[in-house]
Motif scaffolding. Structure first.
Motif, PDB file in Angstrom:
ATOM      1  N   TYR A 170       9.583 -10.059 -11.982  1.00  0.00           N
ATOM      2  CA  TYR A 170      10.793 -10.040 -12.801  1.00  0.00           C
ATOM      3  C   TYR A 170      11.591  -8.773 -12.494  1.00  0.00           C
ATOM      4  O   TYR A 170      11.113  -7.656 -12.687  1.00  0.00           O
ATOM      5  CB  TYR A 170      10.431 -10.084 -14.287  1.00  0.00           C
ATOM      6  N   THR A 171      12.822  -8.942 -12.007  1.00  0.00           N
ATOM      7  CA  THR A 171      13.652  -7.804 -11.619  1.00  0.00           C
ATOM      8  C   THR A 171      15.001  -7.793 -12.331  1.00  0.00           C
ATOM      9  O   THR A 171      15.796  -6.883 -12.105  1.00  0.00           O
ATOM     10  CB  THR A 171      13.901  -7.826 -10.099  1.00  0.00           C
ATOM     11  N   GLY A 172      15.296  -8.781 -13.148  1.00  0.00           N
ATOM     12  CA  GLY A 172      16.583  -8.809 -13.823  1.00  0.00           C
ATOM     13  C   GLY A 172      16.858 -10.186 -14.413  1.00  0.00           C
ATOM     14  O   GLY A 172      15.959 -11.011 -14.569  1.00  0.00           O
ATOM     15  N   SER A 173      18.100 -10.423 -14.734  1.00  0.00           N
ATOM     16  CA  SER A 173      18.500 -11.654 -15.402  1.00  0.00           C
ATOM     17  C   SER A 173      18.180 -12.883 -14.548  1.00  0.00           C
ATOM     18  O   SER A 173      18.416 -12.895 -13.337  1.00  0.00           O
ATOM     19  CB  SER A 173      20.005 -11.604 -15.696  1.00  0.00           C
ATOM     20  N   ARG A 174      17.657 -13.929 -15.213  1.00  0.00           N
ATOM     21  CA  ARG A 174      17.297 -15.174 -14.526  1.00  0.00           C
ATOM     22  C   ARG A 174      17.985 -16.349 -15.207  1.00  0.00           C
ATOM     23  O   ARG A 174      18.036 -16.418 -16.439  1.00  0.00           O
ATOM     24  CB  ARG A 174      15.785 -15.400 -14.562  1.00  0.00           C
ATOM     25  N   ILE A 175      18.470 -17.288 -14.402  1.00  0.00           N
ATOM     26  CA  ILE A 175      19.197 -18.438 -14.940  1.00  0.00           C
ATOM     27  C   ILE A 175      18.811 -19.686 -14.158  1.00  0.00           C
ATOM     28  O   ILE A 175      18.692 -19.650 -12.929  1.00  0.00           O
ATOM     29  CB  ILE A 175      20.721 -18.246 -14.829  1.00  0.00           C
ATOM     30  N   ILE A 176      18.629 -20.778 -14.888  1.00  0.00           N
ATOM     31  CA  ILE A 176      18.629 -22.108 -14.279  1.00  0.00           C
ATOM     32  C   ILE A 176      19.945 -22.756 -14.675  1.00  0.00           C
ATOM     33  O   ILE A 176      20.228 -22.947 -15.857  1.00  0.00           O
ATOM     34  CB  ILE A 176      17.439 -22.956 -14.748  1.00  0.00           C
ATOM     35  N   LEU A 177      20.757 -23.080 -13.685  1.00  0.00           N
ATOM     36  CA  LEU A 177      22.066 -23.688 -13.916  1.00  0.00           C
ATOM     37  C   LEU A 177      21.930 -25.187 -13.648  1.00  0.00           C
ATOM     38  O   LEU A 177      21.955 -25.636 -12.504  1.00  0.00           O
ATOM     39  CB  LEU A 177      23.107 -23.052 -12.996  1.00  0.00           C
ATOM     40  N   LEU A 178      21.774 -25.946 -14.711  1.00  0.00           N
ATOM     41  CA  LEU A 178      21.590 -27.393 -14.623  1.00  0.00           C
ATOM     42  C   LEU A 178      22.953 -28.067 -14.555  1.00  0.00           C
ATOM     43  O   LEU A 178      23.783 -27.920 -15.454  1.00  0.00           O
ATOM     44  CB  LEU A 178      20.808 -27.900 -15.837  1.00  0.00           C
ATOM     45  N   VAL A 179      23.189 -28.804 -13.473  1.00  0.00           N
ATOM     46  CA  VAL A 179      24.467 -29.497 -13.266  1.00  0.00           C
ATOM     47  C   VAL A 179      24.178 -30.989 -13.229  1.00  0.00           C
ATOM     48  O   VAL A 179      23.646 -31.507 -12.251  1.00  0.00           O
ATOM     49  CB  VAL A 179      25.142 -29.044 -11.960  1.00  0.00           C
TER      50      VAL A 179
END
Length: 360
Positions: free
Chosen positions: A201-210
């Motif tokens: 873990y190094t920073g912000s994480r996102i799953i962008l579901l389209v």
């Protein structure tokens, strides 16, 4: 073969390195016998020239041999710091994404002619999404992106990388052919979450579901998604590309289930309406996402303009410090040594031409 910070792709070629000493050997014709040379002045320029041409010849041969050995700097990993996030784009590649979106002025169109207007003037949802995601990646050079498509199952296209050209090629490849008829959002989400398991873990994480649709997840899948997102500290953003006549995930769909007050008919009717909405796949998925213990945001898009605003909003929200390790590939230094050999050979030619002129 490694020597300090340098390695050799063909180390056996270094066996020829002693050949570089050949110019130091004196030839028989270079030796002239005189009774005495005491009366001659010292030729310092000649001594320097003789030493210089031999040194150039030695350097030229040595550089050629080293170049044949393939010298280079070994592959390494460099830690860098930027501002952005680790974003995994999870894009629906099912056949429904080939349907068209509403035109920009859809709110002013007569509902009776809406279907005709969409079919004649709308743009395919998948094409609009790819174009906007391509611009999104281009505008965020410090982010690390991964790309995954899904329909009946997940398709891992690009692992996490900061090389935008690879991600852009993957997004473009999503436009080839037609999508499949089946869609399994649950398998896609669990596969996307699993891709973060082995990463520090190094920073912000996102799953962008389209995607343009939802699903009813069973309880084991809900548990895996809930625990995986929480354990890996992943935020979930859903770009919901709303199809014509699809449910609108507004405040009513997001409201908690009402409590019936005794036998109050009005409260019972509201509660029944709430659970009737739960049978709609998109509403069911949205309500599950709202119950997650991580950050969740919904971006509903009815038209390309709405989708552009949603993508821009995602970009504005994710601009935090991010540490990441970048793999630097092996650097080949053969050209440097070949250039050195060519320079030495050129100087030898100049020296030889000057020597011939002095004899004529």
């Amino acid at each position: 073969m490694n020597i300090g910070a340098i390695d050799f792709a063909q180390p056996w070629a270094l066996l020829a390195l002693p050949l570089a000493a050949l110019p130091l050997l004196r030839r028989r014709r270079d030796t002239l016998l005189f009774p005495t040379l005491d009366w001659l002045p010292r030729d310092r320029a000649g001594r320097i020239a003789g030493f210089a041409w031999r040194a150039l010849a030695v350097f030229a041969l040595a550089a050629i041999v080293i170049a044949l050995a393939g010298p280079g700097s070994p592959e390494t990993t460099v830690t860098r710091t930027g501002r952005g996030a680790e974003i995994l784009i999870l894009m629906d590649r099912s056949r429904s994404m080939d349907a068209k979106m509403k035109p920009a002025d859809w709110r002013t169109i007569d509902p009776h002619s809406m279907l005709y207007q969409v079919e004649s003037r709308g743009e395919p949802k998948s094409a609009v999404a790819r174009d906007l995601l391509s611009k999104f990646v281009e505008q965020r050079p410090d982010d690390r992106f991964a790309l995954m498509f899904f329909s009946a199952g997940p398709m891992n296209v690009v692992p996490f990388t900061q090389h935008d050209a690879v991600v852009q090629a993957g997004i473009k490849a999503g436009g080839l052919g037609r999508g499949l008829s089946d869609t399994d959002v649950g398998r896609a989400l669990t596969a996307a979450i699993d891709s973060f398991d082995a990463r520090a873990y190094t920073g912000s994480r996102i799953i962008l579901l389209v995607t343009d649709g939802g699903t009813h997840l069973d309880e084991p899948t809900r548990k895996r998604v809930r625990e995986g997102l929480q354990a890996n500290r992943i935020a979930l953003h859903w770009l919901y590309l709303r199809t014509l006549n699809a449910p609108e995930l507004d405040a009513e769909a997001s409201a908690p289930p009402p409590q019936a007050d005794g036998d109050d008919p009005a409260a019972i009717e509201i509660r029944n309406a709430y659970y009737a909405q739960e049978s709609i796949a998109e509403v069911s998925l949205h309500r599950f996402f709202q119950s997650l213990p991580v950050t969740y945001r919904l971006y509903q898009a009815d038209s390309p303009e709405d989708l552009a605003k949603a993508v821009a909003e995602v970009g504005r929200q994710q601009n935090f410090p991010l540490d990441f390790d970048e793999r630097v590939p092996r650097q080949d230094h053969s050209r440097l040594f070949l250039s050195l050999a060519a320079l030495c050979c050129a100087l030898l030619l100049v020296y030889r031409s000057l020597l011939l002129r002095s004899w004529l």
